[in-house]
Scaffold this motif. Structure first.
Motif, PDB file in Angstrom:
ATOM      1  N   MET A  96       0.843  -1.190   0.000  1.00 31.48           N
ATOM      2  CA  MET A  96       0.000   0.000   0.000  1.00 31.48           C
ATOM      3  C   MET A  96       0.885   1.250   0.000  1.00 31.48           C
ATOM      4  O   MET A  96       1.826   1.336   0.777  1.00 31.48           O
TER       5      MET A  96
ATOM      6  N   LEU B  92       1.583   4.977   0.921  1.00 29.53           N
ATOM      7  CA  LEU B  92       1.080   5.847   1.981  1.00 29.53           C
ATOM      8  C   LEU B  92       1.735   7.220   1.965  1.00 29.53           C
ATOM      9  O   LEU B  92       2.892   7.359   1.554  1.00 29.53           O
TER      10      LEU B  92
ATOM     11  N   VAL C 188      -0.992   8.388   7.014  1.00 31.64           N
ATOM     12  CA  VAL C 188      -0.472   7.986   8.322  1.00 31.64           C
ATOM     13  C   VAL C 188      -0.335   9.240   9.180  1.00 31.64           C
ATOM     14  O   VAL C 188       0.166  10.262   8.704  1.00 31.64           O
TER      15      VAL C 188
ATOM     16  N   ALA D 109      -7.377  13.088  15.563  1.00 35.53           N
ATOM     17  CA  ALA D 109      -7.651  11.797  14.924  1.00 35.53           C
ATOM     18  C   ALA D 109      -9.001  11.809  14.210  1.00 35.53           C
ATOM     19  O   ALA D 109      -9.128  11.343  13.076  1.00 35.53           O
ATOM     20  N   THR D 110     -10.011  12.365  14.882  1.00 36.47           N
ATOM     21  CA  THR D 110     -11.353  12.388  14.309  1.00 36.47           C
ATOM     22  C   THR D 110     -11.371  13.162  12.994  1.00 36.47           C
ATOM     23  O   THR D 110     -11.970  12.732  12.008  1.00 36.47           O
TER      24      THR D 110
ATOM     25  N   GLN E 176      -9.500  11.260  10.255  1.00 35.04           N
ATOM     26  CA  GLN E 176     -10.326  10.107   9.840  1.00 35.04           C
ATOM     27  C   GLN E 176     -11.437  10.572   8.882  1.00 35.04           C
ATOM     28  O   GLN E 176     -11.711   9.912   7.870  1.00 35.04           O
ATOM     29  N   ARG E 177     -12.060  11.706   9.207  1.00 31.51           N
ATOM     30  CA  ARG E 177     -13.171  12.185   8.353  1.00 31.51           C
ATOM     31  C   ARG E 177     -12.664  12.594   6.975  1.00 31.51           C
ATOM     32  O   ARG E 177     -13.314  12.332   5.960  1.00 31.51           O
TER      33      ARG E 177
ATOM     34  N   ARG F 255     -11.927   9.484   5.033  1.00 31.58           N
ATOM     35  CA  ARG F 255     -13.176   8.853   4.579  1.00 31.58           C
ATOM     36  C   ARG F 255     -13.697   9.574   3.338  1.00 31.58           C
ATOM     37  O   ARG F 255     -14.088   8.946   2.355  1.00 31.58           O
TER      38      ARG F 255
ATOM     39  N   ASP G 270     -11.688   8.718   0.339  1.00 32.59           N
ATOM     40  CA  ASP G 270     -11.601   7.275   0.088  1.00 32.59           C
ATOM     41  C   ASP G 270     -10.173   6.756   0.292  1.00 32.59           C
ATOM     42  O   ASP G 270      -9.621   6.032  -0.537  1.00 32.59           O
ATOM     43  N   LEU G 271      -9.571   7.152   1.407  1.00 33.22           N
ATOM     44  CA  LEU G 271      -8.213   6.721   1.741  1.00 33.22           C
ATOM     45  C   LEU G 271      -8.216   5.958   3.061  1.00 33.22           C
ATOM     46  O   LEU G 271      -9.019   6.239   3.952  1.00 33.22           O
ATOM     47  N   TRP G 272      -7.283   5.029   3.209  1.00 35.33           N
ATOM     48  CA  TRP G 272      -7.066   4.382   4.500  1.00 35.33           C
ATOM     49  C   TRP G 272      -6.453   5.398   5.449  1.00 35.33           C
ATOM     50  O   TRP G 272      -5.767   6.330   5.008  1.00 35.33           O
ATOM     51  N   CYS G 273      -6.689   5.216   6.726  1.00 38.12           N
ATOM     52  CA  CYS G 273      -6.100   6.097   7.730  1.00 38.12           C
ATOM     53  C   CYS G 273      -5.407   5.225   8.783  1.00 38.12           C
ATOM     54  O   CYS G 273      -6.022   4.308   9.321  1.00 38.12           O
ATOM     55  N   PHE G 274      -4.139   5.515   9.029  1.00 35.51           N
ATOM     56  CA  PHE G 274      -3.371   4.733  10.013  1.00 35.51           C
ATOM     57  C   PHE G 274      -2.820   5.662  11.098  1.00 35.51           C
ATOM     58  O   PHE G 274      -2.251   6.717  10.788  1.00 35.51           O
TER      59      PHE G 274
END
Lengths: 226, 185
Positions: A1, A3, A94, A104-105, A108-109, A112, A115-119
């Motif tokens: 992946m 990043l 990341v 973090a919130t 994360q939003r 979303r 359309d990406l992963w969040c680490f």
């Protein structure tokens, strides 16, 4: 992946980058250069030097300015993430968030929406253990800003060592500070570490300090072969 | 010994630091030993070594576990205490006949505990951290512990020590993990 790491040059984004590099491909570092010293989201002291840190790490950097106003900076962050996604073909982001639900919130939003992963590979980590891990793994971290009682001027520019960690541990017990500075008590800058291809050498610096608030500003910095 | 079932998209993933290690660390600091196993590598003989089971959460985009619910069919016959967190709750619901339904939520929100239980205690309001794209319907016979019928925050099996919570107790509610580990079953 592939990043992208949200990168300020402080210890948390550098260590999150290390963890990401161990598991995936870090294609770029994303830096928001905030004009607001009290930014809610982004580390500010010495942020302009994140470019040289990226060079030292050998990872491309995408930097974007932001005025650092409370919610407007989130739009700037989303625009930067979107640009990095397109330029580097990112699949995820990341962050070095440890306990900040606020940070973090919001990331994360944005992920979303994009359309990406969040680490968040440092999420909820024990902060004192983590500081010891940084030192034992060979990261050279200095304190670049203090913003809370009882940090005095001696902290500015000092290296994170076992002795300082023991003091931070004591301050955590006595004053409930976050030993890693997650509550905004202090900021850091990383000069070297196991993922650095070159180390950074400070040529000149200056300090300002008053009422438990101070900055260690790096004025001159150079890359040095390891 | 507690089994932590890692539900993340692959073994030893970058997500493990975020969704599995905080549970492991919470248990360790409370004096409970646990071991981590990825959900794709759990064999019956090994499962029997553990006293209780925690099914962990996953990243927002990570729903691979939901495509492999067959790997969790053993939960239906398991008599050990089980706690499912977020993705783990979705697994429990699916195994016991409930459904995984779209229900995105991110951030701290008020959670209404509506029924007394050994895990969550008396009815009251607490603050919990949501990080999910999907929620669940209540499996038939299960009891709603928190939330409301269309928005299940926590449930339990009517007769067995099987619990599910959709919010993440590793954030601001570690007492739930500690209580689960210490419950006398």
């Amino acid at each position: 992946m592939k990043l992208g790491v949200l990168f300020s040059g402080g210890k948390d984004s550098v260590y999150a980058c290390r963890r990401a590099m161990e598991k995936n491909e870090v294609a770029c570092l994303i830096t928001l250069v905030s004009e607001n010293l009290d930014s809610y989201m982004f580390h500010t002291p010495n942020i302009r030097h994140a470019k040289m840190q990226a060079e030292a790490l050998g990872i491309p950097q995408l930097a974007r300015p932001t005025r650092g106003e409370k919610e407007a900076e989130l739009a700037d962050l989303e625009a930067a993430i979107s640009a990095a996604k397109e330029r580097f073909g990112l699949q995820g982001i990341v962050t070095g968030a440890i306990e900040s639900v606020y940070q973090a919130t919001r990331v994360q939003r944005i992920c979303r929406a994009q359309d990406l992963w969040c680490f968040n590979p440092l999420w909820q980590i024990n902060q004192v253990d983590y500081l010891r891990q940084l030192v034992s793994e060979g990261f050279w971290v200095i304190i670049s800003g203090v913003f809370a009682y009882p940090f005095d001027e001696s902290w500015l520019g000092c290296a994170l060592t076992e002795e300082r960690i023991r003091i931070l541990e004591g301050l955590q017990k006595r004053y409930q500070i976050h030993p890693s500075g997650e509550g905004g008590e202090l900021e850091t800058f990383v000069l070297d570490g196991p993922i650095f291809l070159k180390r950074l050498n400070i040529l000149s610096s200056s300090k300002t300090y008053a009422n438990f608030r101070g900055f260690f500003t790096i004025n001159g910095l150079q890359l040095v072969d390891k | 010994m507690i089994l932590l079932v890692d539900l993340c998209y692959e073994k030893d993933s970058l997500s493990q630091y975020e969704f599995v290690h905080p549970i492991f660390d919470t248990l360790k600091r409370s004096g409970f030993s646990s071991e981590i196993r990825h959900f794709t590598e759990l064999e019956r003989r090994e499962r029997e070594r553990f006293d209780r089971i925690v099914l962990t959460g996953t990243a927002l985009k990570d729903n691979d576990f939901a495509e492999r619910i067959d790997l969790f069919s053993w939960l239906a016959e398991c008599r050990k205490p089980i706690l499912g967190i977020c993705a783990g709750m979705q697994v429990i619901s699916a195994v016991f006949g409930g459904q995984i339904v779209p229900q995105p939520a991110i951030g701290l929100e008020a959670i209404s505990i509506i029924r007394e239980s050994a895990l969550l205690g008396e009815p009251r309001e607490i603050e919990g951290y949501h990080l999910h794209n999907y929620g669940v319907t209540l499996p038939e016979g299960f009891l709603l512990l928190a939330g409301k019928p269309g928005e299940v925050e926590a449930f339990c099996h009517p007769a067995r020590p099987i619990f599910g919570i959709v919010f993440h107790p590793e954030v601001r509610n570690r007492w739930i993990i500690e209580r689960f580990a210490g419950l006398p079953f």
